[in-house]
Structure formats: C-alpha cells, structure tokens
Enzyme design. Sequence first.
Site: not given
Length: 482
Positions: A152, A250, A285, A463
């Site tokens: 993405n 992630e 996400c 993160e």
Amino acid sequence: MFEGRMLIDGEMTLGEGGAQGAFIESHDPATLMPLGRVPAATAADVDRAVRAAAAAQRDWAGRSVWERAALLRRLAAAIRSRGAEILQLEARDTGNTIGKLQADVEIAAGYLEYFAGLGSELKGETVPATATGLHFTLREPFGVVARIVPFNHPFMFAAAHLAAPLMAGNAVVIKTPETSPLSGTLLGELCREVLPRGLVAIVHGQGFPAGDALVRHPLIRRIGFTGSVTTGLAIQRAAAESAVKHVTLELGGKNPFIVFPDADLDQVVEHIIAGMNFSWAGQSCGSTSRLLLHDSIHDVVVERVAERLRKLRLGSPLDPAAEMGPVNSARQYARMQEFVESAVAAGARCVTGGRRPLGDEFANGYWLEPTLFSEVTPAMRIAREEIFGPIICALRWRDEREVIDLANDSPYGLTAAIWTRDLATSLRMSRAIESGTVWINTAGRHFVGMPFSGWKDSGLGGEECLEELLSYSRIKAVHVFS
Ligand code: NAD
C-alpha cells in the site's frame, strides 16, 4: 518501461539469473497497461544480500551514533531531492492518488531524521547490584535485520523502516511487495549513493522463495514485518522453525468508528471519509471501516456518508485533483467483488457503490465505486474480516455496553475512533476499547513519536516511536570488578 534492479552488495543488479532470470511484471492498476518489471530474487540472491550486509554491518556498528545519524540525514535529503520522480512512479505502480501521496516522501524522510535525532537514547543503565562492582547495560545491534513491506505504501514503508534498525547499528535487507515493487529500485539507487557498500540491500520477489529465504536465513535474528495476519503467522512459524528470532508484526485491522448521539455530525461525516483513506482506495491498515452508529443518529449519518461518497472524485492516480484511484491489483479487485457479493447474499443493504464506476476511463483497471453497506449484522463477513479496500459497513447500537462489546468482538485491535463531546464518555471508552490506537474526535492520523502498535491479531511491538528504535537493539549486562 521501467527496468528495475535489486541492490545487493552495493551493486544495482538483476541477481544471479541475469537477463534470463525470473522477473515480476508490474502494470498500472488504473489502465492495466504494462509499467515495468523487477528481477525476482532467488534464495541465492537473498543469501548474497544478507552476507554482504553482515560484512558491512561490523564497520557500521563501530561508528558513533552521530556518524550514523549524519548518513541517515543525507539519505533523507537524497530522498527529497528525487521526490517528484519517486511519487510519479509510486502513483502509477500502486494506484494511490498523487495529491495525498506527496506526504509519503516527506514521511519517509521525516522518520530517517526523527530516528537520527534519537541516537543518545540508545543508552544503557547502571544498577547498584553490589557495593564494590560496576553493573551497567549496553544496547547492541542484532546484526542484519530483515524488513518485509506491503503494497500500500511500498516506498514510504521501505525507506522509513530503514531508519530505526540502521540507527541502532544494524544492516538491513528490505523485501519489496510483489505488486508495486518498482520504487524499490529508486530507493536502492539512493542507498547506494549515500550509505556504505552492502549495508542496505533491497530484494524483490514473492513470499516464496524470497521472503521465506530471508526469514529463515541463519544470519537474520531480527525481523520486522508489515502486512497481513496470515503472512505474519507464516513468518512467526518460519522464524521459529529456523532459530530463536525476534519478530515484530504490524498487521491488519477491522477498526471501529464509534459515534455517540452528542457528536458533531458534520465533523463525523468528514472524518468517516478521512478515516477510510480513500486516497489509497481504503487500502490502509488503520482505515476505520466499521461504523458503529448510535440508533438515534444511524440513519442520518448513513445517508450523509453515502451522499459524500457519491461525490468523491475518482480519477487517474496522476491527477492531483483525484480523491480515489483503483485498488492495487487483480487479487485486491477479486477480493472486493467477493466481499460485495457476500454482503448482498447475507442481506446487507448496499446504500451506495458496489460497482465499477461508469465512464471510459474506468473501463479497464481495478476500479470500484466507494461502497457503503448498512443493515449489517455482527456475524456477517463484511463486519468481521479486514476488507482492505473502499468498502464501509454500518452497524447500529443502543447502549454503551453494547457498543463496547461490538467494538471488541473482533480478533483485531489496531485502531478505533470515538466521537462524543462528553469528556467522561471519551475517557471511559478509550480505556474500554481493545486497540493499540484510540482517536477521540479525529481519525486516521499518525503522530511521530507516538507508538503505532496492534493489539490481539493486529500485531506485536510499537513503531514510529522510541520503542521501535530500542527494539532493534539487544541488551547486554556488564559486571565490572577491579
Ligand atoms: P501480505 O501479507 O500479502 O504481504 C506483505 C509482504 O509479505 C509482501 O512483501 C509479501 O511478498 C511478503 N510475504 C508473503 N508471504 C511471505 C512469507 N511466507 N514469508 C515472508 N514474506 C512473505 O500483505 P499485503 O497484501 O501486501 O498488505 C496488506 C496487509 O498489510 C493488510 O492486512 C494491512 O492491514 C497490512 N498492513 C499493516 C500495516 C500496519 O502498520 N499495521 C501497514 C500497512 C499494511
């Protein structure tokens, strides 16, 4: 046609197969026209990349954090200097619209600079463990780190994900996604220009053999993965089968957007659109794709969101005014169609969208109108599974306990947006919701220095913050007696 290369041992290369080797073809998702190709790494290419990185890492770890920081800043500047070229290629290869995509170059450069500034945080501690000794800890790098990125935001993720591991003294091997890999070549050229030979490698390829070979490589002890839950689990398994490895993940989300009756509905409608990230056709996400609307405002919000969706400007990813392009790939397009069909079959109401948009420019390519379903029940697939596309579903609720249960009734726990003007409600809800990020009266925004992390099946490890930097170091305890 763009002819991609890998970066291995400081050389831009086609890998061991050369011109006769395997390639991954890339095409424009808006038109299906061919765009270019990249070589697909073999296991031997991956091995060469990791070994060259390991050789370069020894010298890199011996440099001061400030020397490393200076090179990270140079890489950031180099990225900005080729920003326009990167964006053109990235927009065509991903389908992301160029207007908003501008931010990706700045985010990538910004993370290199942010982590460059955190060098002194790689500090240890002294502990008064005895009266006579000196007991302190050191933070040391793992060696070579693997980072595997999704389709993405391929450039932004690949570049930004160099920052923390490099700063902590590691070498890095990046694997680009198999759809939209082209910008990885530009990142390779920039790394080759700025960084010591071999320290960063960029390899292309499918999950098998390239990704799997990287995860299982004996010199790789630290893996940072961004992608789907299914692949995250496969990576954990492969890592565990090969050695004891540190894996952070992630992953995906099925993120609720919860609206209380007292919310400012104009703002709600705008943020439902913003939270869906239509500039990347919803393929984010963190997209808040599960609307949980209080019964008293449900119908009006559904109608107003539908009206707003009908006005979204679909267009070429290269058109600065376009608000949404196509979805990324044939795989994504087939997935979207399957979700639409399953929702209709389950009895949900398609309020708007669900079809290919009309018009010649949308005749080819992976185009889907922005789509909203209402009359969705919690058991339906569209309410439970991550769609990762321009499809929103709306569910209704009547009391706070019910909406908390609805929101948490998911294997995912990435983000949640809560809309209310009542401070006490917002604080109660922010504690009750099981997710790594909670937005109150906003949606979709990331803030440098604040952890972005998934709960439950959405991931492991924070993160975009200090925790990311520290997670790329390992602790050594030193006990000194004279
Ligand atoms: P994906 O899991 O299909 O692929 C991601 C990467 O993993 C690709 O580079 C792929 O080649 C590689 N891969 C596949 N199989 C592998 C294997 N067995 N071993 C090693 N590598 C392998 O994901 P995708 O479709 O590219 O991306 C979409 C997913 O990514 C969504 O679920 C989305 O939510 C998630 N995502 C999460 C975040 C986050 O920060 N939480 C950000 C972006 C995307």
